[in-house]
Write an enzyme that holds these catalytic residues in place. Structure first.
Site, PDB file in Angstrom:
ATOM      1  N   HIS A  47       8.193 -12.962  66.703  1.00 43.18           N
ATOM      2  CA  HIS A  47       6.782 -13.277  66.445  1.00 43.18           C
ATOM      3  C   HIS A  47       6.578 -14.709  65.972  1.00 43.18           C
ATOM      4  O   HIS A  47       5.446 -15.135  65.770  1.00 43.18           O
ATOM      5  CB  HIS A  47       6.212 -12.308  65.409  1.00 43.18           C
ATOM      6  CG  HIS A  47       6.148 -10.890  65.910  1.00 43.18           C
ATOM      7  ND1 HIS A  47       5.451 -10.539  67.026  1.00 43.18           N
ATOM      8  CD2 HIS A  47       6.709  -9.747  65.442  1.00 43.18           C
ATOM      9  CE1 HIS A  47       5.574  -9.232  67.242  1.00 43.18           C
ATOM     10  NE2 HIS A  47       6.342  -8.727  66.292  1.00 43.18           N
ATOM     11  N   ARG A  72      16.078 -13.447  64.309  1.00 46.04           N
ATOM     12  CA  ARG A  72      15.535 -12.270  65.012  1.00 46.04           C
ATOM     13  C   ARG A  72      15.181 -12.693  66.428  1.00 46.04           C
ATOM     14  O   ARG A  72      14.507 -13.712  66.640  1.00 46.04           O
ATOM     15  CB  ARG A  72      14.293 -11.714  64.310  1.00 46.04           C
ATOM     16  CG  ARG A  72      13.694 -10.548  65.114  1.00 46.04           C
ATOM     17  CD  ARG A  72      12.698  -9.730  64.339  1.00 46.04           C
ATOM     18  NE  ARG A  72      11.424 -10.390  64.162  1.00 46.04           N
ATOM     19  CZ  ARG A  72      10.339  -9.780  63.653  1.00 46.04           C
ATOM     20  NH1 ARG A  72      10.409  -8.516  63.266  1.00 46.04           N
ATOM     21  NH2 ARG A  72       9.221 -10.445  63.497  1.00 46.04           N
ATOM     22  N   GLU A 151      11.645   0.892  63.857  1.00 48.24           N
ATOM     23  CA  GLU A 151      10.219   0.648  63.593  1.00 48.24           C
ATOM     24  C   GLU A 151       9.300   1.469  64.491  1.00 48.24           C
ATOM     25  O   GLU A 151       8.146   1.084  64.691  1.00 48.24           O
ATOM     26  CB  GLU A 151       9.900  -0.854  63.658  1.00 48.24           C
ATOM     27  CG  GLU A 151      10.447  -1.616  64.831  1.00 48.24           C
ATOM     28  CD  GLU A 151      10.176  -3.112  64.764  1.00 48.24           C
ATOM     29  OE1 GLU A 151       9.459  -3.604  63.872  1.00 48.24           O
ATOM     30  OE2 GLU A 151      10.678  -3.825  65.652  1.00 48.24           O
ATOM     31  N   ASP A 177       5.252  -2.189  62.063  1.00 48.13           N
ATOM     32  CA  ASP A 177       5.305  -1.431  63.316  1.00 48.13           C
ATOM     33  C   ASP A 177       5.572   0.041  63.048  1.00 48.13           C
ATOM     34  O   ASP A 177       5.018   0.908  63.738  1.00 48.13           O
ATOM     35  CB  ASP A 177       6.385  -2.006  64.238  1.00 48.13           C
ATOM     36  CG  ASP A 177       5.871  -3.205  65.015  1.00 48.13           C
ATOM     37  OD1 ASP A 177       4.774  -3.112  65.585  1.00 48.13           O
ATOM     38  OD2 ASP A 177       6.551  -4.237  65.034  1.00 48.13           O
TER      39      ASP A 177
HETATM   40  C1  3PY Z   1       7.483  -5.043  61.028  1.00 48.73           C
HETATM   41  O1  3PY Z   1       7.156  -4.787  59.860  1.00 48.73           O
HETATM   42  O2  3PY Z   1       7.128  -4.385  61.997  1.00 48.73           O
HETATM   43  C2  3PY Z   1       8.331  -6.174  61.281  1.00 48.73           C
HETATM   44  O3  3PY Z   1       8.782  -6.347  62.389  1.00 48.73           O
HETATM   45  C3  3PY Z   1       8.594  -7.133  60.185  1.00 48.73           C
HETATM   46  O4  3PY Z   1       8.709  -8.415  60.694  1.00 48.73           O
HETATM   47 MG    MG Z   2       7.969  -5.179  63.897  1.00 44.44          MG
END
Ligand code: 3PY
Ligand code: MG
Length: 263
Positions: A47, A72, A151, A177
């Site tokens: 991101h 990442r 996530e 997420d």
């Molecule tokens: C999330 O909280 O989804 C993340 O990917 C943190 O960067």
């Molecule tokens: Mg995320």
């Protein structure tokens, strides 16, 4: 236990390591986070605004500042995980890992044979470590970590299988997420109690499986909670928020100082 200086040993020992998070594509900010006291800095190519060249510079700047180097990658980009390991990332985080197969493919991309199928040429990683490439080869598999992001509901359903992947070093929870997926898109609740309970269960399972557990935290209170839940790699502090907060503060100050003055 003897003090060790490599990130893998620290995290495997369960010692909490707090990482700053850099999205702004300004390598000097990564260095400032390192010099400011973050034990690690994560360069976000999912991101964040980093491209490969700027991420290479940020990894070097993080080393210059004396912190551990984490990156990442974008969803599914195992090739980039290998390239960033070549450029000195000590830990790779892969988002949206939802199955044993995805976890295996990612983990193998950052380990040399016989563990995985990472391709050879770590000249920059060895240079940043002050090592020969042969010395780097000898420690690379043990000290280059792969963390699969948990996530989604699918990832929770597959968690036992993901944790059974021998090549994988650990998991990293993305609570934003995760809350979006668990609520089936109803809303974000990264700091809510329901999300915290799921995070705690993930950490518990990961630690019992002998894996590293990491999590993204929004504030210092969540960092304290994460340590209590058994997480060892913990994010706190995003560069864009630091800059945004400083701008808000400057605006407040100037409003206060000039209220009543003609503007
Ligand atoms: C999330 O909280 O989804 C993340 O990917 C943190 O960067
Ligand atoms: Mg995320």
């Amino acid at each position: 236990m003897t003090e060790t200086n490599n990130l893998a040993d620290k995290l495997r020992s369960g010692k909490p390591v707090i990482t700053g998070w850099s999205v702004l594509c300004v390598p000097m900010i990564a260095e400032m986070m390192a010099r400011g006291g973050y034990e690690a800095v994560t360069i976000d190519l999912q991101h964040g605004m980093y491209d490969f060249a700027s991420a290479c510079e940020a990894l070097a700047a993080t080393a210059l500042g004396g912190a551990h180097r984490i990156a990442r990658v974008p969803v599914g980009d195992n090739a980039l995980a290998g390239r960033l390991a070549d450029m000195g990332a000590e830990c790779l985080i892969a988002p949206m890992i939802n199955s044993k197969e995805e976890a295996t493919r990612f983990a193998r991309a950052v380990k040399y044979p016989p563990v995985g199928d990472r391709s050879w040429s770590p000249f920059r990683a060895a240079m940043l470590n002050g090592q020969t490439q042969e010395a780097y080869r000898q420690i690379a598999n043990a000290q280059t970590l792969s963390l699969a992001m948990i996530e989604t509901q699918d990832a929770i359903d597959a968690l036992d299988e993901i944790l059974s992947v021998p090549e994988l070093d650990g998991v990293f929870v993305g609570p934003s997420d995760l809350s979006l997926s668990l609520s089936n898109g109803a809303g974000l609740d990264p700091n809510g109690e329901a999300t915290a309970k799921v995070c705690a269960a993930i950490a518990d399972k990961a630690v019992k499986a002998g894996k590293i557990a990491g999590v993204f935290c929004m504030n210092a209170g969540k960092v304290r909670e994460a340590i209590g839940q058994g997480f060892s790699l913990i994010t706190h502090g995003i560069d864009r928020s630091f800059v945004g907060d400083a701008i808000d503060e400057a605006q407040r100050e100037v409003e206060e100082a000039t209220s009543g003055s003609p503007r």
